[in-house]
Scaffold this active site. Structure first.
Site, PDB file in Angstrom:
ATOM      1  N   ALA A 107       0.840  -1.212   0.000  1.00  0.00           N
ATOM      2  CA  ALA A 107       0.000   0.000   0.000  1.00  0.00           C
ATOM      3  C   ALA A 107       0.874   1.260   0.000  1.00  0.00           C
ATOM      4  O   ALA A 107       1.973   1.255   0.560  1.00  0.00           O
ATOM      5  CB  ALA A 107      -0.908  -0.009   1.223  1.00  0.00           C
ATOM      6  N   GLU A 129      -0.806  -6.153   1.863  1.00  0.00           N
ATOM      7  CA  GLU A 129      -0.723  -5.058   2.833  1.00  0.00           C
ATOM      8  C   GLU A 129      -1.344  -5.529   4.138  1.00  0.00           C
ATOM      9  O   GLU A 129      -2.486  -5.996   4.157  1.00  0.00           O
ATOM     10  CB  GLU A 129      -1.438  -3.818   2.315  1.00  0.00           C
ATOM     11  CG  GLU A 129      -1.575  -2.703   3.322  1.00  0.00           C
ATOM     12  CD  GLU A 129      -0.237  -2.224   3.888  1.00  0.00           C
ATOM     13  OE1 GLU A 129      -0.168  -1.992   5.119  1.00  0.00           O
ATOM     14  OE2 GLU A 129       0.728  -2.082   3.104  1.00  0.00           O
ATOM     15  N   ARG A 134      -5.394   0.454   4.612  1.00  0.00           N
ATOM     16  CA  ARG A 134      -4.469   0.724   3.509  1.00  0.00           C
ATOM     17  C   ARG A 134      -4.610  -0.326   2.408  1.00  0.00           C
ATOM     18  O   ARG A 134      -4.409  -0.038   1.231  1.00  0.00           O
ATOM     19  CB  ARG A 134      -3.026   0.759   4.041  1.00  0.00           C
ATOM     20  CG  ARG A 134      -2.709   2.032   4.813  1.00  0.00           C
ATOM     21  CD  ARG A 134      -1.389   1.949   5.559  1.00  0.00           C
ATOM     22  NE  ARG A 134      -0.260   1.608   4.705  1.00  0.00           N
ATOM     23  CZ  ARG A 134       0.415   2.480   3.959  1.00  0.00           C
ATOM     24  NH1 ARG A 134       0.058   3.763   3.956  1.00  0.00           N
ATOM     25  NH2 ARG A 134       1.448   2.103   3.225  1.00  0.00           N
ATOM     26  N   ASP A 174       9.327  -3.118   0.243  1.00  0.00           N
ATOM     27  CA  ASP A 174       9.412  -1.673   0.467  1.00  0.00           C
ATOM     28  C   ASP A 174       9.008  -1.469   1.918  1.00  0.00           C
ATOM     29  O   ASP A 174       7.850  -1.211   2.227  1.00  0.00           O
ATOM     30  CB  ASP A 174       8.495  -0.937  -0.505  1.00  0.00           C
ATOM     31  CG  ASP A 174       8.631   0.566  -0.395  1.00  0.00           C
ATOM     32  OD1 ASP A 174       9.768   1.047  -0.230  1.00  0.00           O
ATOM     33  OD2 ASP A 174       7.599   1.268  -0.459  1.00  0.00           O
ATOM     34  N   CYS A 227      12.383   4.486   2.693  1.00  0.00           N
ATOM     35  CA  CYS A 227      12.452   5.927   2.448  1.00  0.00           C
ATOM     36  C   CYS A 227      12.981   6.619   3.700  1.00  0.00           C
ATOM     37  O   CYS A 227      12.432   7.606   4.171  1.00  0.00           O
ATOM     38  CB  CYS A 227      11.090   6.483   2.025  1.00  0.00           C
ATOM     39  SG  CYS A 227       9.745   6.159   3.188  1.00  0.00           S
TER      40      CYS A 227
END
Length: 380
Positions: A107, A129, A134, A174, A227
């Protein structure tokens, strides 16, 4: 909007980066870079209302620029807003049309929809997810983009382990992270950042990676991305993973202007970590990211599909076949699946999915009624 960086954050990165830390702090106060992707699953996909005069070097379908979420191009799935750094993750994964791919933390769907666009509605993409709200957003974005080869699940990584041992050719993690690389895009995220939170994220990521190893087939590819700038969540976690699983090894990825090597000195001086990739906003035209590509040694397994009962009775099949010929432009009759009162052209009929919480399996075609089949939106 000014980004409020805590003293702990500043001190940490001054210790790690020396004088360059001040450049990083300044870059975090600048505006974030907008970008978007086209969707090659759509006919005439370049015929959009947005200018395509600023292409992104490393993405054949990516462009710098801002899009309106209420525009026809966005609502109809011709464009998808995605931060430019994040686009490179899918290029590193390098999806192929016949792959079995798992996007484990998928998501809201930015990377999943990019992966699907490179698979040309072939192969199998499982987009998972763990957060239920989400996951619904993920499923909605997949429908909007007209994606048909995807099973959307709402499960923990542990739920996959017994069912999909050595199953996937490629996996993207991720990983949920402390989000330091997105501070200027989402300034409010600084409010929940702390040194303890970074440690919590790193620990959770290790559990996710443990599951991932079991799910990846021999010879398969694992791409790990975050990130965040945090060494604990990046180089240190990859060093830990490679030592725990010696049949996994890092491979070099191409680095474009502004992209930097991973930092061995931040990961127990493991020289292999230079093969990883970092993006810092003071050097790169995008937000902060870490990503790396790993391959699992060994010969590819022979995996056979264990097909489930489609739920369609003989009368159902006759009726649906007649309806499809008249209304669905001769849509293939393969992989039809009835779940409750809904008809799908399933992305997979493999019984391994039994017991998982599935939000979407391929393309939803319609709903069975007592007198007819009412067609619902199918995202094409």
């Amino acid at each position: 909007m000014k980004v409020d960086l805590s003293n702990d954050f500043k001190e940490k990165y001054r210790n790690l980066m020396g004088e360059r830390a001040e450049k990083l702090f300044s870059a975090i106060q600048e505006d974030s870079q907008d970008a978007f992707r086209l969707n090659p699953l759509k006919a005439n996909y370049k015929n959009v209302a947005y200018p395509l005069d600023e292409p992104i070097e490393y993405s054949p379908i990516g462009y710098y620029g801002n899009i309106d979420g209420n525009s026809i191009d966005h609502i109809s799935g011709y464009v998808y807003s995605q931060e430019p750094s994040a686009m490179y993750v899918t290029e590193i994964l390098d999806p192929a049309k016949d792959d079995k791919i798992l996007d484990l933390c998928a998501a809201p769907g930015s990377k999943t929809t990019y992966i699907a666009s490179k698979m040309a509605s072939q192969g199998l993409l499982v987009s998972n997810e763990i957060n239920s709200k989400r996951a619904k957003v993920l499923s909605s974005n997949i429908e909007r983009m007209g994606i048909t080869n995807t099973v959307v699940t709402n499960n923990s990584p542990k739920d996959f382990e017994k069912k999909f041992d050595n199953f996937f050719d490629k996996i993207l993690v991720d990983a949920p992270c402390s989000g330091e690389g997105m501070f200027r895009k989402d300034p409010e995220s600084t409010q929940y950042w702390s040194l303890d939170y970074v440690e919590q994220c790193a620990n959770r990521q290790q559990h996710i990676l443990d599951s991932t190893y079991k799910l990846l087939d021999n010879g398969g590819t694992l791409v790990y991305s975050t990130c965040t700038f945090s060494p604990e969540e990046n180089e240190q976690n990859i060093d830990w993973f490679l030592k725990k699983y010696p049949d996994m090894h890092l491979v070099e990825v191409k680095k474009y202007a502004g992209m930097e090597d991973g930092r061995p000195e931040w990961g127990n001086n493991n020289p292999e970590l230079k093969k990883a990739l970092r993006m810092f906003p003071d050097q790169f035209n995008g937000e902060g990211h870490f990503m790396c590509k790993m391959v699992k040694d060994g010969e590819k397994s022979e995996i056979k599909e264990r097909q489930i009962n489609t739920g369609l009775k003989k009368d159902d099949l006759k009726f649906v076949s007649k309806f499809a010929k008249a209304n669905l432009n001769g849509l293939s009759e393969s992989n039809w699946l009835k779940i409750s009162d809904f008809l799908y052209q399933a992305a997979s009929l493999d019984s391994r999915f039994k017991g998982l919480h599935i939000l979407r399996n391929g393309l939803k075609l319609g709903e069975f009624k007592k007198i007819d089949l009412s067609l619902t939106s199918h995202g094409c």
